[in-house]
Design an enzyme around this catalytic site. Structure first.
Site: not given
Ligand code: AMP
Length: 224
Positions: A16, A91, A130, A163, A174
């Protein structure tokens, strides 16, 4: 051109972020990634960053109220008037409903929710390979999207790292969070008639072409 208000849906590691950045360049839209925004706040040590950090480290979702407040503030900034690409939000169903309410208040609506479909076995491989740059979070992959120079970002020259939450045990959690809390949004947007499915297992260029064709169709349908 009509506004493009887009949500990108799909499991972590579906590509994405990579596609969103390409779309932003194509359509000149602001890219709003909640994960990036949270990581920035963690780095800056803000209150929100401090509250979010432990959830993120475990691979848990951050509580809805914190995220919703952050996004609503962001959507009120003037650069989103032409549209936006939301990556990683919503989410949960509570977040999706809050987004709908906010957009209605702003007299707007979503153009499409683009679902990145990718077989589960591909996801682990994609996430474990990644790498992201420390400066701006630009994405690379050790197999599928190599940087020109090892361990350096092509765009800003900063160092590439893995990361913390791309480690295997966190990734598994996740994915569980995705399945239980985010997957129900597929039906949510299907019922609204705005879900668009993309075969994200194909090459990056093919995925980009499919998204562009899909968006052209969505905009066309909106006009008729
Ligand atoms: P991402 O980079 O989108 O994979 O997000 C990394 C982490 O940020 C996730 O594993 C969550 O802990 C938190 N996070 C990001 N977006 C959200 C969201 N919309 N709702 C809740 N937690 C989020």
């Amino acid at each position: 051109m009509a506004q493009l208000n887009l949500v990108l849906l799909g499991p972590p590691g579906a590509g994405k972020g990579t596609q969103a950045r390409r779309l932003c360049e194509d359509f000149n839209l602001p890219y709003i990634a909640t994960g990036d925004m949270l990581r920035e706040r963690v780095k800056e040590g803000t209150d929100l960053g401090l509250q979010a950090r432990s959830y993120m480290d475990r691979g848990d979702l951050v509580p809805d109220d914190l995220i919703i407040k952050m996004i609503i503030e962001r959507l009120q900034e003037p650069d989103t008037e032409i549209g936006f690409i939301l990556d990683g939000f919503p989410r949960t169903e509570v977040q999706a409903e809050a987004l709908d309410r906010e957009l209605t208040e702003l007299g707007r609506s979503l153009t499409a929710a683009i679902l990145f479909e990718v077989p589960e076995e591909d996801v682990m491989r994609r996430l474990s390979g990644r790498r992201v740059c420390v400066k701006n979070g630009h994405n690379y992959h050790v197999e599928f999207n190599k940087p020109k120079h090892e361990d350096r970002c092509d765009l800003d020259g900063s160092r590439l790292i893995q990361r913390d939450d791309d480690r295997e045990e966190v990734v598994k959690h996740r994915l569980e969070e995705y399945r239980s809390k985010t997957e129900p949004l597929i039906e949510y947007y299907e019922e609204q008639g705005i879900l668009r499915r993309i075969d994200a297992a194909r090459s990056s260029d093919q995925v980009r072409d499919q998204i562009r064709a899909t968006l052209a169709m969505a905009l066309f349908e909106e006009q008729v």
